[in-house]
Design an enzyme around this catalytic site. Sequence first.
Site, PDB file in Angstrom:
ATOM      1  N   TYR A 156       1.333  -0.989  -0.400  1.00 32.53           N
ATOM      2  CA  TYR A 156      -0.265  -0.456   0.187  1.00 32.53           C
ATOM      3  C   TYR A 156       0.948   1.234  -0.134  1.00 32.53           C
ATOM      4  CZ  TYR A 156      -4.700   2.732   1.036  1.00 32.53           C
ATOM      5  OH  TYR A 156      -4.834   3.740   0.447  1.00 32.53           O
ATOM      6  N   HIS A 164      -9.736   1.928   4.695  1.00 32.87           N
ATOM      7  CA  HIS A 164      -7.835   1.370   4.799  1.00 32.87           C
ATOM      8  C   HIS A 164      -7.469   1.452   4.901  1.00 32.87           C
ATOM      9  CE1 HIS A 164      -9.416   1.505  -0.824  1.00 32.87           C
ATOM     10  NE2 HIS A 164     -10.341   1.394   0.474  1.00 32.87           N
ATOM     11  N   PHE A 197      -5.645   9.173  -3.817  1.00 31.74           N
ATOM     12  CA  PHE A 197      -4.305   8.437  -4.565  1.00 31.74           C
ATOM     13  C   PHE A 197      -3.812   7.401  -3.971  1.00 31.74           C
ATOM     14  CE2 PHE A 197       0.157   7.285  -4.600  1.00 31.74           C
ATOM     15  CZ  PHE A 197       0.735   7.421  -5.844  1.00 31.74           C
ATOM     16  N   GLU A 198      -3.798   6.014  -4.333  1.00 35.49           N
ATOM     17  CA  GLU A 198      -3.231   4.610  -4.002  1.00 35.49           C
ATOM     18  C   GLU A 198      -2.333   3.962  -5.011  1.00 35.49           C
ATOM     19  OE1 GLU A 198      -6.819   3.041  -3.144  1.00 35.49           O
ATOM     20  OE2 GLU A 198      -6.668   3.597  -0.884  1.00 35.49           O
ATOM     21  N   ILE A 199      -1.771   3.644  -4.622  1.00 31.42           N
ATOM     22  CA  ILE A 199      -0.741   2.957  -5.205  1.00 31.42           C
ATOM     23  C   ILE A 199      -1.073   1.450  -4.804  1.00 31.42           C
ATOM     24  CG2 ILE A 199       1.051   1.464  -7.437  1.00 31.42           C
ATOM     25  CD1 ILE A 199       2.258   4.448  -7.560  1.00 31.42           C
TER      26      ILE A 199
END
Length: 420
Positions: A249, A343, A306-308
């Site tokens: 994450y 999350h 924003f998340e990768i």
Amino acid sequence: MATGSARYVRYILFAFFIIAVLYFVSNSGPVVPYPQGADFPPKGTTPQSDAVTSPKKEDGPSTVNYGPGLDPKEYPMAMTPNDPGWNDLSGIKSGPRVNATFVTLARNSDIWEIARSIRQVEDRFNRRYNYDWVFLNDKPFDATFKKVTSSLVSGKTHYGEIPKEHWSFPPHIDQERAKKVREDMAQRKIIYGDSISYRHMCRFESGFFFRQELMMNYDYYWRVEPSVELFCDVHYDPFRFMHENNKKYSFVLSLYEYVETIPTLWDSVKKFMKNHPEHIVENNSMGFLSDDGGESYNHCHFWSNFEIGNLNWLRSQAYLDFFESLDQDGGFFYERWGDAPVHSIAAGLMLKKDEIHFFNDIAYYHVPFTHCPTGDKVRQELKCHCNPKDNFDWKGYSCTSRYFEINGLEKPEGWENQQD
Ligand SMILES: Nc1nc2c(ncn2[C@@H]2O[C@H](COP(=O)(O)OP(=O)(O)OP(=O)(O)O)[C@@H](O)[C@H]2O)c(=O)[nH]1
Ligand SMILES: [Mg+2]
């Protein structure tokens, strides 16, 4: 006459033989890696339509496919300006690709806002990597949305319609109670407090986006929302970085959640921790989430627009149990729980500290906050166009200092001058 016929038969057989040999030669030969600049994966190897069926991936560690013949060791990534290939920003990047996709949840009316985001992501990164892009919507995407987005994305685009059961009230929700909450929040002027669709969106992003049929084809995702900006060149492949460094994450901005939207979220989390101690990992980031060892929540979260991240982690039993437990408690509707704290708490408790990554070098804006890398040198190297004064990282309402502290990381030079 008989001799003449036999001759014709011989000619025909000979012709067949030659054709067969030619066919064999053209369809065999050595297996070569994809040539530099070739499509990767080759066009036609990934799903084309919304109606893709794919085998369900097992929980557990990701089985990332780098593609045939491509050894990542032969294609080291340039991570600093001193590494070979750093300035190679033109053309399609040779080397392996991770099994990854961009993902956007959007309405048809978001088209011009998402077009802006895509253009920036493509210009700063994806035009050289050509990763796919999955678009999800609770309604069918219209022709304009598909036409504009597919013309902007350099990889393949896929459009999925979300099944009703992932975008509606679950049966255990008391509609009257949920309605009263919305009316009360409207009176108290809580942002999106009276919105049903916003709640469906937060529940969907918390528990369902990663198990949509189209998403089952991938191991990693990068979430992109309408009207976001990328201010610096991305010189290396962040998906590969995540995979090769065992990151699950990542974030660029962190902040305190608006407490009125989550009054009982931490009670639910504590209940989950009690019922599922097996999912809480040692060396987690509890120190990021709580100042008293887990008794109360300090409201810190990673900003999830924003998340990768690793999709297989979200599809793991641990995460699914976590979401299911929260969903049963009803706070997506009886309060207005956001997917960002959901999350973040999951990552904070169920991932090891070093599985969460801060992408300092991905400069980003989503109204109203900016992450602009600290340090003149790095901004010049990355050709950034953000104003360093706008950087939110070290300001009082950001939780990024706390992340640095619990991980024993040294803050970048110049951070002290950006505190207000
Ligand atoms: N299909 C669909 N997408 C939605 C809906 N509501 C929000 N989204 C998408 O969900 C994501 C989050 O919604 P936003 O409205 O950006 O929420 P936010 O980021 O908290 O608030 P903003 O400050 O308005 O950006 C975005 O990608 C939206 O396009 C909806 O009703 N249907
Ligand atoms: Mg948004």
